[in-house]
Design a protein around this motif. Structure first.
Motif, PDB file in Angstrom:
ATOM      1  N   PHE A 485       0.795  -1.223   0.000  1.00 25.18           N
ATOM      2  CA  PHE A 485       0.000   0.000   0.000  1.00 25.18           C
ATOM      3  C   PHE A 485       0.831   1.278   0.000  1.00 25.18           C
ATOM      4  N   GLY A 486       2.143   1.150   0.087  1.00 22.71           N
ATOM      5  CA  GLY A 486       3.002   2.326   0.029  1.00 22.71           C
ATOM      6  C   GLY A 486       2.765   3.311   1.149  1.00 22.71           C
ATOM      7  N   VAL A 487       2.546   2.803   2.371  1.00 24.91           N
ATOM      8  CA  VAL A 487       2.258   3.675   3.508  1.00 24.91           C
ATOM      9  C   VAL A 487       3.313   3.494   4.590  1.00 24.91           C
ATOM     10  N   SER A 488       3.419   4.479   5.465  1.00 22.48           N
ATOM     11  CA  SER A 488       4.329   4.405   6.604  1.00 22.48           C
ATOM     12  C   SER A 488       3.828   5.365   7.676  1.00 22.48           C
ATOM     13  N   GLY A 489       4.458   5.308   8.852  1.00 20.57           N
ATOM     14  CA  GLY A 489       4.108   6.233   9.920  1.00 20.57           C
ATOM     15  C   GLY A 489       2.655   6.138  10.346  1.00 20.57           C
ATOM     16  N   ASN A 490       1.998   7.296  10.499  1.00 16.21           N
ATOM     17  CA  ASN A 490       0.607   7.331  10.940  1.00 16.21           C
ATOM     18  C   ASN A 490      -0.334   6.643   9.962  1.00 16.21           C
ATOM     19  N   ALA A 491      -0.036   6.772   8.657  1.00 24.85           N
ATOM     20  CA  ALA A 491      -0.891   6.138   7.638  1.00 24.85           C
ATOM     21  C   ALA A 491      -0.838   4.623   7.768  1.00 24.85           C
ATOM     22  N   LEU A 492       0.351   4.076   8.076  1.00 21.56           N
ATOM     23  CA  LEU A 492       0.491   2.638   8.268  1.00 21.56           C
ATOM     24  C   LEU A 492      -0.297   2.189   9.490  1.00 21.56           C
ATOM     25  N   GLU A 494      -2.861   3.631  10.830  1.00 15.97           N
ATOM     26  CA  GLU A 494      -4.303   3.745  10.525  1.00 15.97           C
ATOM     27  C   GLU A 494      -4.769   2.543   9.710  1.00 15.97           C
ATOM     28  N   LEU A 495      -3.951   2.140   8.718  1.00 18.90           N
ATOM     29  CA  LEU A 495      -4.288   0.977   7.902  1.00 18.90           C
ATOM     30  C   LEU A 495      -4.362  -0.276   8.768  1.00 18.90           C
ATOM     31  N   LYS A 496      -3.392  -0.459   9.674  1.00 20.01           N
ATOM     32  CA  LYS A 496      -3.387  -1.635  10.547  1.00 20.01           C
ATOM     33  C   LYS A 496      -4.621  -1.657  11.445  1.00 20.01           C
ATOM     34  N   ASN A 497      -4.995  -0.492  11.948  1.00 15.89           N
ATOM     35  CA  ASN A 497      -6.186  -0.408  12.796  1.00 15.89           C
ATOM     36  C   ASN A 497      -7.434  -0.802  12.006  1.00 15.89           C
ATOM     37  N   CYS A 521     -10.298  10.866  -2.668  1.00 22.84           N
ATOM     38  CA  CYS A 521     -10.059  10.667  -1.249  1.00 22.84           C
ATOM     39  C   CYS A 521      -8.566  10.732  -0.968  1.00 22.84           C
ATOM     40  N   ASP A 522      -8.231  10.905   0.309  1.00 19.52           N
ATOM     41  CA  ASP A 522      -6.833  11.027   0.699  1.00 19.52           C
ATOM     42  C   ASP A 522      -6.170   9.660   0.825  1.00 19.52           C
ATOM     43  N   ASN A 523      -6.879   8.662   1.328  1.00 20.36           N
ATOM     44  CA  ASN A 523      -6.288   7.344   1.508  1.00 20.36           C
ATOM     45  C   ASN A 523      -6.127   6.642   0.163  1.00 20.36           C
ATOM     46  N   ASN A 524      -5.127   5.741   0.101  1.00 20.68           N
ATOM     47  CA  ASN A 524      -4.972   4.971  -1.124  1.00 20.68           C
ATOM     48  C   ASN A 524      -5.484   3.549  -0.940  1.00 20.68           C
ATOM     49  N   TYR A 525      -6.442   3.382  -0.053  1.00 21.17           N
ATOM     50  CA  TYR A 525      -7.102   2.094   0.116  1.00 21.17           C
ATOM     51  C   TYR A 525      -8.560   2.338   0.492  1.00 21.17           C
ATOM     52  N   LYS A 526      -9.386   1.327   0.286  1.00 22.89           N
ATOM     53  CA  LYS A 526     -10.807   1.413   0.596  1.00 22.89           C
ATOM     54  C   LYS A 526     -11.263   0.116   1.248  1.00 22.89           C
ATOM     55  N   LYS A 527     -12.247   0.225   2.117  1.00 24.91           N
ATOM     56  CA  LYS A 527     -12.861  -0.962   2.722  1.00 24.91           C
ATOM     57  C   LYS A 527     -14.164  -1.276   1.998  1.00 24.91           C
ATOM     58  N   ILE A 528     -14.346  -2.548   1.686  1.00 26.40           N
ATOM     59  CA  ILE A 528     -15.527  -2.980   0.933  1.00 26.40           C
ATOM     60  C   ILE A 528     -16.221  -4.106   1.686  1.00 26.40           C
TER      61      ILE A 528
END
Length: 534
Positions: A485-492, A494-497, A521-528
């Motif tokens: 997902f190319g994320v790190s720090g707070n974004a990572l 948030e994704l884990k949560n 949207c700001d995130n590069n992932y979505k929940k479905i």
């Protein structure tokens, strides 16, 4: 004339069950009573049956009654008609004209999706009633026409509807838009997360979108758990626009093709290169990362080459390899078994494959039942390796995929459920199929329990995937999530949560095409929330 907004129309409740008798009668008229081995009867796509019934219903000029139309129940699920339903052969204007003609003297809110859905459903049910008369069915099935022009390449739109986003919007995965770099998919979800249902939704959407076109998308599914092969789940096959003849069980009957290449038109050097690759594959299947002696490796390569010499380049068998291998063992050691004789003896004991090709793996859908094989055993590994190798060999001979201004052709999906069992050894054909197959319209879906299963030193699956899909996990891997997902720090974090709160049937997907999906949207992932299908 203003065309009706068919894109907003929904299917009626229970439409497939309603039309099952019509489909059965039509297929009876098309098929023979018996077929020879490995020749499967014709199955008519459900979308074709629905369209025929709609046309038949609209052909009847009887007076319409809006009170009867109002009784039609539209499906609560967001099941719209596939894009090709109304546009095939430029029929959209014809459908609009016919529907308005039949309801010309009635008070209809044409801008109401609900009322249009009821009208379409009503006409389909009328068509079904008419076709239940044998004479009417014979008349419609015998009709033919010649098309003198062309409207371009009829590549299906594989924009798969898989569920709903958190905000209630329909969730789509666009598989063959020209802006999509590839169509490979990874699915990671613990037992009970809903992986099997997600696979079924993907396949159902792929088949529904394509079987009615000139470019149907077929699939081959390795069914490790035996769920899709279970007679109790036969209705699943109908959802995938296939039937029980699609199921192949190598522990019951040899798979109807040879796993070995034909070199009757090849060179000696081609055989030498192939023998080396085959030797590595057999050793990897047998002993994994463990090493065998250089002598055994050399003998196995020579045995494969000699077997091809005996057949003059025609496909060989495991028995021929074993016989030639034993001949090359030094005299004092012929009575002793080694790792190579052990695996070849096991592969000879159970006839997993025929000695010649009786089917083309890409020209139909197949489900290979591995439910009776030990999951991490030699038989399951050999089947997966050699079948994928066969698919790749066929792929190499194909012309490049077709395309039009908007879409690329996808020919075939190879799906491996419980893929962690075959990611533990070096499966070169799978790697080749992922890297090279995309230019031929070949796609791969790998489903496994843990996201870490795709982290292998032999091949970077992450770098070759367009759609990583994460479901409920027993554990999370930061390095994997960063890669996917190319994320790190707070974004990572948030994704884990978000992943830790997933419920059964929910999936996190990388949002690589926000513009195509119409989602800013700001995130590069979505929940479905995945559609519940099985």
């Amino acid at each position: 004339m203003i065309e009706l907004n068919f894109e907003a129309a929904k299917q009626i409740e229970g439409i497939n069950d309603l039309l099952s008798d019509i489909r059965h009668k039509m297929e009876q008229k098309l098929n023979l009573n018996e077929y020879s081995e490995n020749v499967r009867p014709v199955t008519i796509p459900k979308i074709t049956i629905q369209r025929i019934c709609l046309l038949v219903g609209l052909s009847d000029n009887s007076q319409r009654n809006m009170d009867e139309v109002a009784k039609i129940v539209v499906s609560k699920a967001p099941y719209t008609y596939n894009a090709s339903f109304f546009t095939k052969d430029n029929l959209k204007k014809v459908f609009s004209a016919l529907i308005k003609l039949r309801y010309n003297d009635l008070d209809v809110a044409w801008d109401s999706p609900s009322q249009l859905s009821k009208i379409i459903g009503y006409e389909i049910t009328r068509g079904r009633e008419i076709l239940m008369n044998d004479d009417a069915m014979e008349e419609w099935m015998s009709f033919s026409y010649s098309r003198t022009g062309t409207t371009g390449i009829d590549i299906p739109i594989l924009n798969l509807h898989i569920g709903l986003y958190d905000n209630g919007m329909d969730a789509f995965i666009d598989m063959n838009n020209r802006s999509i770099s590839n169509t490979q998919m990874l699915i990671a979800g613990a037992t009970g997360s809903g992986k099997t249902n997600l696979l079924a939704v993907l396949l159902q959407q792929i088949r529904m979108a394509s079987t009615d076109t000139s470019y149907p998308v077929n699939f081959l599914l390795f069914d490790y758990k035996g769920e899709f092969s279970d007679p109790a789940n036969e209705r699943w096959l109908d959802l995938l626009e296939t039937e029980s003849g699609a199921i192949l069980d190598p522990m019951e009957c040899p798979l109807p093709f040879t796993p070995f290449k034909d070199f009757t038109e090849g060179s000696e050097n081609d055989v030498v290169i192939y023998a080396s690759a085959m030797s590595k594959a057999l050793i990897s299947i047998a002993v994994g990362d463990a090493r065998i002696s250089a002598n055994m490796d050399e003998r196995l390569c020579s045995a494969i080459e000699n077997a091809y010499y005996d057949t003059k380049g025609k496909p060989i068998t495991f028995e021929q390899i074993l016989d030639n291998y034993r001949q090359l063992i030094p005299e004092g050691k012929k009575d002793k078994s080694d790792s190579v004789t052990s695996i070849l003896t096991q592969l000879c004991k159970v006839a997993l494959f025929e000695e010649e090709d009786k089917i083309d793996l890409l020209k139909d859908c197949y489900i290979i039942n591995l439910g009776r094989c030990p999951k991490d055993g030699i038989y399951a590994k050999a089947v997966v390796y050699f079948v994928i190798s066969k698919i790749y060999d066929i792929c190499e001979q194909l012309p490049p995929q077709a395309s039009n201004k908007e879409r690329y052709e996808i020919r075939h999906f190879t799906i491996v459920d419980e893929a962690h069992y075959m990611l533990k050894f070096d499966n070169q054909p799978l790697q080749d199929l992922i890297k090279v197959g995309r230019s031929k319209g070949m796609s791969v879906i790998l489903a496994t329990q843990n996201m870490s299963d795709f982290k292998t030193r032999k091949f970077d699956f992450f770098a070759n995937v367009q759609y990583p899909m994460i479901m409920l996990q027993q554990s999370q891997n930061d390095a994997v999530l960063k890669d996917l997902f190319g994320v790190s720090g707070n974004a990572l974090q948030e994704l884990k949560n978000t992943i830790s709160t997933l419920q059964k049937g929910e999936v996190i997907i990388k949002d690589t095409n926000q513009d195509l999906l119409g989602l800013g949207c700001d995130n590069n992932y979505k929940k479905i929330k995945v559609t519940h299908l099985i």
